[in-house]
Every structure is written in structure tokens, then in C-alpha cells.
Design a protein around this motif. Structure first.
Motif, mmCIF file in Angstrom:
data_model
loop_
_atom_site.group_PDB
_atom_site.id
_atom_site.type_symbol
_atom_site.label_atom_id
_atom_site.label_comp_id
_atom_site.label_asym_id
_atom_site.label_seq_id
_atom_site.Cartn_x
_atom_site.Cartn_y
_atom_site.Cartn_z
ATOM 1 N N VAL A 276 0.854 -1.193 0.000
ATOM 2 C CA VAL A 276 0.000 0.000 0.000
ATOM 3 C C VAL A 276 0.888 1.240 0.000
ATOM 4 N N MET A 277 0.623 2.125 -0.963
ATOM 5 C CA MET A 277 1.392 3.371 -1.059
ATOM 6 C C MET A 277 0.430 4.542 -1.007
ATOM 7 N N SER A 278 0.812 5.578 -0.279
ATOM 8 C CA SER A 278 0.016 6.796 -0.324
ATOM 9 C C SER A 278 0.932 7.968 -0.672
ATOM 10 N N PRO A 279 0.887 8.407 -1.924
ATOM 11 C CA PRO A 279 1.735 9.538 -2.309
ATOM 12 C C PRO A 279 1.370 10.810 -1.546
ATOM 13 N N GLN A 280 0.093 10.973 -1.234
ATOM 14 C CA GLN A 280 -0.377 12.212 -0.623
ATOM 15 C C GLN A 280 0.116 12.365 0.822
ATOM 16 N N VAL A 281 -0.095 11.340 1.649
ATOM 17 C CA VAL A 281 0.385 11.456 3.033
ATOM 18 C C VAL A 281 1.823 10.964 3.145
ATOM 19 N N HIS A 282 2.278 10.348 2.108
ATOM 20 C CA HIS A 282 3.652 9.906 1.889
ATOM 21 C C HIS A 282 4.179 8.877 2.870
ATOM 22 N N VAL A 283 3.668 7.701 2.661
ATOM 23 C CA VAL A 283 4.248 6.526 3.295
ATOM 24 C C VAL A 283 3.907 5.347 2.397
ATOM 25 N N TYR A 284 4.702 4.307 2.445
ATOM 26 C CA TYR A 284 4.299 3.063 1.795
ATOM 27 C C TYR A 284 4.713 1.906 2.683
ATOM 28 N N VAL A 285 3.946 0.819 2.587
ATOM 29 C CA VAL A 285 4.162 -0.275 3.514
ATOM 30 C C VAL A 285 3.851 -1.616 2.855
ATOM 31 N N SER A 286 4.668 -2.605 3.211
ATOM 32 C CA SER A 286 4.374 -3.987 2.827
ATOM 33 C C SER A 286 4.764 -4.840 4.032
ATOM 34 N N GLN A 287 4.408 -6.114 4.000
ATOM 35 C CA GLN A 287 4.815 -6.987 5.108
ATOM 36 C C GLN A 287 5.768 -8.043 4.574
ATOM 37 N N SER A 288 6.923 -8.149 5.220
ATOM 38 C CA SER A 288 7.922 -9.113 4.735
ATOM 39 C C SER A 288 7.517 -10.524 5.133
ATOM 40 N N ASP A 289 8.197 -11.512 4.535
ATOM 41 C CA ASP A 289 7.875 -12.903 4.865
ATOM 42 C C ASP A 289 8.203 -13.223 6.316
ATOM 43 N N LYS A 290 9.100 -12.428 6.914
ATOM 44 C CA LYS A 290 9.415 -12.630 8.340
ATOM 45 C C LYS A 290 8.338 -12.029 9.237
ATOM 46 N N GLY A 291 7.452 -11.206 8.650
ATOM 47 C CA GLY A 291 6.373 -10.602 9.433
ATOM 48 C C GLY A 291 6.574 -9.134 9.745
ATOM 49 N N GLU A 292 7.774 -8.613 9.443
ATOM 50 C CA GLU A 292 8.022 -7.191 9.733
ATOM 51 C C GLU A 292 7.278 -6.315 8.737
ATOM 52 N N LEU A 293 6.792 -5.173 9.196
ATOM 53 C CA LEU A 293 6.278 -4.195 8.244
ATOM 54 C C LEU A 293 7.482 -3.451 7.682
ATOM 55 N N VAL A 294 7.560 -3.319 6.373
ATOM 56 C CA VAL A 294 8.674 -2.629 5.720
ATOM 57 C C VAL A 294 8.136 -1.276 5.262
ATOM 58 N N LEU A 295 8.759 -0.195 5.744
ATOM 59 C CA LEU A 295 8.199 1.140 5.531
ATOM 60 C C LEU A 295 9.190 2.062 4.855
ATOM 61 N N GLY A 296 8.682 2.907 3.999
ATOM 62 C CA GLY A 296 9.540 3.898 3.370
ATOM 63 C C GLY A 296 8.771 5.171 3.086
ATOM 64 N N ALA A 297 9.522 6.197 2.699
ATOM 65 C CA ALA A 297 8.892 7.480 2.320
ATOM 66 C C ALA A 297 9.818 8.181 1.334
ATOM 67 N N GLY A 298 10.011 9.480 1.502
ATOM 68 C CA GLY A 298 10.779 10.247 0.517
ATOM 69 C C GLY A 298 12.213 10.488 0.951
ATOM 70 N N ILE A 299 12.971 11.150 0.052
ATOM 71 C CA ILE A 299 14.377 11.441 0.333
ATOM 72 C C ILE A 299 14.506 12.574 1.352
ATOM 73 N N ASP A 300 15.657 12.652 1.997
ATOM 74 C CA ASP A 300 16.004 13.852 2.753
ATOM 75 C C ASP A 300 16.364 14.921 1.718
ATOM 76 N N ALA A 301 15.986 16.173 1.986
ATOM 77 C CA ALA A 301 16.108 17.209 0.957
ATOM 78 C C ALA A 301 17.553 17.599 0.655
ATOM 79 N N TYR A 302 18.447 17.408 1.628
ATOM 80 C CA TYR A 302 19.835 17.845 1.428
ATOM 81 C C TYR A 302 20.650 16.755 0.715
ATOM 82 N N THR A 303 21.756 17.161 0.120
ATOM 83 C CA THR A 303 22.622 16.171 -0.511
ATOM 84 C C THR A 303 23.646 15.679 0.510
#
Ligand SMILES: Cc1cc2nc3c(=O)[nH]c(=O)nc-3n(C[C@H](O)[C@H](O)[C@H](O)COP(=O)(O)OP(=O)(O)OC[C@H]3O[C@@H](n4cnc5c(N)ncnc54)[C@H](O)[C@@H]3O)c2cc1C
Length: 417
Positions: A276-303
Motif C-alpha cells: 500500500v502506497m500513499s503519495p499524498q500522506v507519503h508513506v508506503y508499507v508492505s509486510q515481509s515474509d518474516k512478518g516485519e512491516l517494511v516502511l519507506g517514504a521520501g528522500i532527505d532534501a539535502y545532498t
């Protein structure tokens, strides 16, 4: 010849108390010269070496990796695989990769745990819905599976999602790519490494490239921490360090290197069987085979070249997560990490020739290159072997930044992973 991984090999090795497993790949000493050197032992570099050997018969190849295989972004990503891109050029390239993913476990005789559990992009406003429809129709016109879901259908697929009208970000619909999903990222790197090695490719870990040998505008080899190595052709596939390597070869790239973070929760019983991805609130999530929720979002703005990011990015994505899935509010987070992603102004990769003859580059995949691993390696191998871009790679040449034919995928996918 490598042992085939199968139930019979497993049983035979179990009877020998697992003493006789073959090494997955050799660790040879560098040769003085190779036909092709691939710099970067991530998934893209290893896939390039594999397809050079398999499809072009070029086996006098070395992959030079400064650390360990897959220790860069390949082993740090959130493993999302999809091909639902807006523009034709991207759709064809990522679909090529998705198709390769569909047969990868068999091709590599290595379980890459590709799970086509579907990938959902949520829409929370009328604006989102309009953009989503445009994307879905464009994707369908390219013959790629994509469909629109109503809130009722979303609720049926993901009952724990807050689809109520009183939610802070009410869910108005979603797009779904059923063939999208996740794969085991390390396995993709290891599978390519094992098969490339089987075909004679030398995989040299702990071998950092520190410079190029260039004579009259033609690359002749590289300088490394293990001494100079000659090469007829060189491919740069170093993700977050593309600008550094280009600098060593004397040219500049239109890329910026940013930290990108991810995190996983403590393992829980199966509760989420799609991405499940939500571009608007900006998070995405899946569940790994081990059972952990795997979460991501956007980049940090600085280089930055540090593989860490800012805590507020994590805080925002956890707020977004609990807005969408209130029941996750009681979960503990287990680990968090960062990688360095090189992003282009149009959020599309660069694949092709460089100003130095026989020196090729494959970079700029930003936050979304894992899904492209087999496809990217496949088209890059063709480009190196023939000295001309693969038809799918033509639009992604470096000269698009002077011609102006950009492939702007920034907003196109909503989220860039
Ligand atoms: C947190 C995070 C989440 C992500 N989530 C997703 C996702 O869900 N889906 C998706 O499609 N993509 C995702 N990505 C992006 C994806 O991981 C990358 O685009 C992809 O892995 C790039 O692969 P690569 O093989 O080019 O890079 P890497 O795996 O980074 O390989 C490059 C290698 O080059 C080596 N190297 C660098 N400099 C040198 C040198 N001088 N000499 C020798 N070797 C060198 C590095 O050590 C590294 O191992 C994510 C990235 C991050 C960081």
C-alpha cells in the motif's frame, strides 16, 4: 559447473551435515586486463555482468566492488517491484524488467522470492483521482495491467485500512497493479553473482576504483586499491556515487545524491497481503515474509554521502502510517537505515555512452531502481557489448539533458519507489 539448487541437492547436503556446499562465487585475484570491467557490485552491476556473459558471450569480465556485494542500495531498499509508469519510455523499460523478474528465479536457479501480491496507490482528493485515472489509462494503453479500485474494493482487499469518511485523509479510490509486488533484494544480487561467476565472470569484492586510465579520450582501464587493471570497455554502475566516478573520468552528471531511509517494525502475524502506497500522506508499507512491516517514504532534501537520514522524515512517515492504519499505532519499530540515491532532474535514469569512448554509465535510478535491476542490467549489457544503446535505453541517454527530451517521472508515479 555449479551444483543446481534443488530439493535433491538440499537432501544430499543435509545427509553430509552441510559440509559440501559449493561456494556461491569465487574470489579470484584480479587479471591484468579484461574485455569489460563493470564498476559496482550491486544488483545492476551484477545483472550487467550476467547478461554480458549469457546474451553476448562476453565472459572475460570483472565486477569491481569497493565493499561487499549488495551492500549499497541493493541491500537497503524496500524491495518494491512494479511497472506502472506514466510515460511510454519508462513503461516499456520497467515492464521489460518486470517480465524478467517473472522468470528470474528459474533463470538464475535462485529463489529471489518474487511475490506478485499487488501494489496499491491510494488517492485522497479529487485531484489525486484525476491524476490516478490519467495514469491508469496511459498504463493500460501500453498494454500493462492497471486498474482503478473503489473504496469498497480497497476495504475488501485491506480491511485494516481506515476507509471511513471521517479519516483525516479520506480514501477516495486507488490504482492497483496486480503483477506488482516485492522480491528479496539480497537474493537478486546473490543470484546474479552466482550465475555470472558460473559463466566465468570474476567478482572482485573489496576492490575500490580510485581513478581511470584514459588515453586520447579512450578509456584503457581503471586504478584500484588492488592496483591498475586494464579493460577494453568499462561500465559505471555505482548508484549513489555516480557523480564521484564521473568526476574521476573528467565529466559531470546532472545528478544529486540524497539520503533515503527505510525502517521495519517488529515482526507480527500476517496482516497485510499487498503493498500500500500513499503519495499524498507519503508513506508506503508492505509486510515481509518474516512478518516485519517494511516502511519507506521520501528522500532527505539535502545532498549527502552519509548513509543516514533525519529523524523528522521517520516521524512524518509514522504519522502517515498511523493515520492510514490506526491499528499499527501500538507497534514498535525494530531497525532503521539509510542509503544514498542519485536522482536526476527528471527522475529518470541515465543509461548509455559518456564523453569518454568505451566508457558507459548506468545511473540516476534514484529511489526506484530495485525494480529495474534485471531490465537495467539487460539493456546495459547490450549497450556495452554493441557499443550502441539498446532500443529501450535510447531515450535515457545523457544527451537528453542538452536536447531537452526529458522523461519527467517526478509526479507521474506519485511516489518514486
Ligand atoms: C531506503 C531505500 C529504499 C528503496 N526502495 C526501493 C523500492 O522499494 N523499489 C525500488 O525499485 N527501488 C528502491 N530503492 C532504490 C534502489 O535500491 C536503487 O535504485 C538500486 O538498488 C540501485 O542499484 P545499484 O545496483 O545501481 O546500486 P548499489 O546496490 O548501491 O550498487 C552500487 C555499488 O557500487 C559500489 N561502489 C561505489 N563506488 C565504488 C567504487 N569507487 N569502486 C567500486 N565500487 C563502488 C557500492 O559499494 C555499491 O555496492 C530504494 C533505495 C533506498 C536507499
Amino acid at each position: 559447473m555449479k551444483q543446481n539448487y534443488s530439493i535433491f541437492t538440499l537432501v544430499r547436503n543435509a545427509l553430509n551435515y552441510h559440509q559440501d556446499w559449493q561456494e556461491a562465487w569465487r574470489s579470484p585475484a584480479p587479471k591484468p586486463e579484461y574485455d569489460v570491467i563493470v564498476i559496482g557490485g550491486g544488483g545492476h552491476g551484477l545483472a550487467t555482468a550476467y547478461y554480458l556473459a549469457k546474451e553476448h558471450g562476453i565472459t572475460n569480465v570483472a565486477v569491481l566492488e569497493k565493499g561487499w556485494l549488495g551492500g549499497g542500495n541493493t541491500g537497503r531498499n524496500t524491495t518494491i517491484v512494479r511497472s506502472n509508469y506514466l510515460w511510454d519510455e519508462s513503461a516499456h523499460l520497467y515492464e521489460h524488467s518486470l517480465k524478467l523478474f517473472e522468470g528470474l528465479t528459474q533463470d538464475l536457479n535462485y529463489n529471489v522470492m518474487f511475490s506478485q501480491r499487488g501494489l496499491m496507490n491510494l488517492a485522497h482528493t479529487q485531484h489525486d483521482m484525476q491524476a490516478l485515472r490519467r495514469r491508469v489509462y496511459a498504463i493500460q494503453l501500453n498494454g500493462i495491467d492497471s486498474e482503478i479500485l473503489t473504496p469498497e474494493q480497497i476495504k475488501e482487499m485491506v480491511p485494516i485500512l481506515d476507509c471511513s469518511a471521517t479519516a483525516r485523509y479520506p480514501i477516495m479510490g486507488a490504482s492497483l497493479q496486480r503483477r506488482g509486488g516485492v522480491a528479496r533484494h539480497d537474493a537478486v544480487a546473490w543470484g546474479f553473482a552466482r550465475k555470472a561467476d558460473e559463466r566465468g565472470v570474476d567478482i572482485l569484492q573489496n576492490t575500490e576504483v580510485t581513478g581511470f586510465r584514459i588515453e586520447n579520450g579512450v578509456v584503457k582501464g581503471v586504478e584500484t586499491t588492488r592496483g591498475p587493471i586494464g579493460a577494453k570497455k568499462v561500465g559505471i554502475v555505482v548508484a549513489g556515487h555516480s557523480g564521484v566516478l564521473a568526476g574521476m573520468a573528467g565529466f559531470r552528471l546532472p545528478v544529486e545524491s540524497h539520503p533515503l531511509q527505510a525502517l521495519v517494525s517488529e515482526p507480527i502475524k500476517p496482516i497485510l497481503n499487498t503493498v500500500v502506497m500513499s503519495p499524498q500522506v507519503h508513506v508506503y508499507v508492505s509486510q515481509s515474509d518474516k512478518g516485519e512491516l517494511v516502511l519507506g517514504a521520501g528522500i532527505d532534501a539535502y545532498t549527502s554521502y552519509a548513509q543516514v537520514g533525519s529523524p523528522f522524515i521517520i516521524e512524518n512517515q509514522l504519522n502517515a502510517l498511523t493515520d492510514l492504519f490506526p491499528c499499527f499505532g501500538r507497534l514498535r519499530m525494530l531497525r532503521q537505515w539509510g542509503g544514498i540515491v542519485d536522482t536526476c532532474p527528471d527522475a529518470s535514469p541515465i543509461i548509455g555512452k559518456t564523453p569518454v569512448e568505451n566508457l558507459f554509465i548506468n545511473c540516476g535510478w534514484g529511489t526506484g531502481g530495485f525494480k529495474a535491476t534485471p531490465g537495467s542490467g539487460n539493456v546495459f549489457a547490450h549497450t556495452i557489448a554493441r557499443g550502441e544503446p539498446h532500443p529501450l535505453a535510447v531515450p535515457f541517454a545523457l544527451d537528453r539533458f542538452t536536447s531537452g527530451y526529458l522523461i519527467d517521472e517526478h509526479g507521474a508515479a506519485g511516489v518514486a519507489h
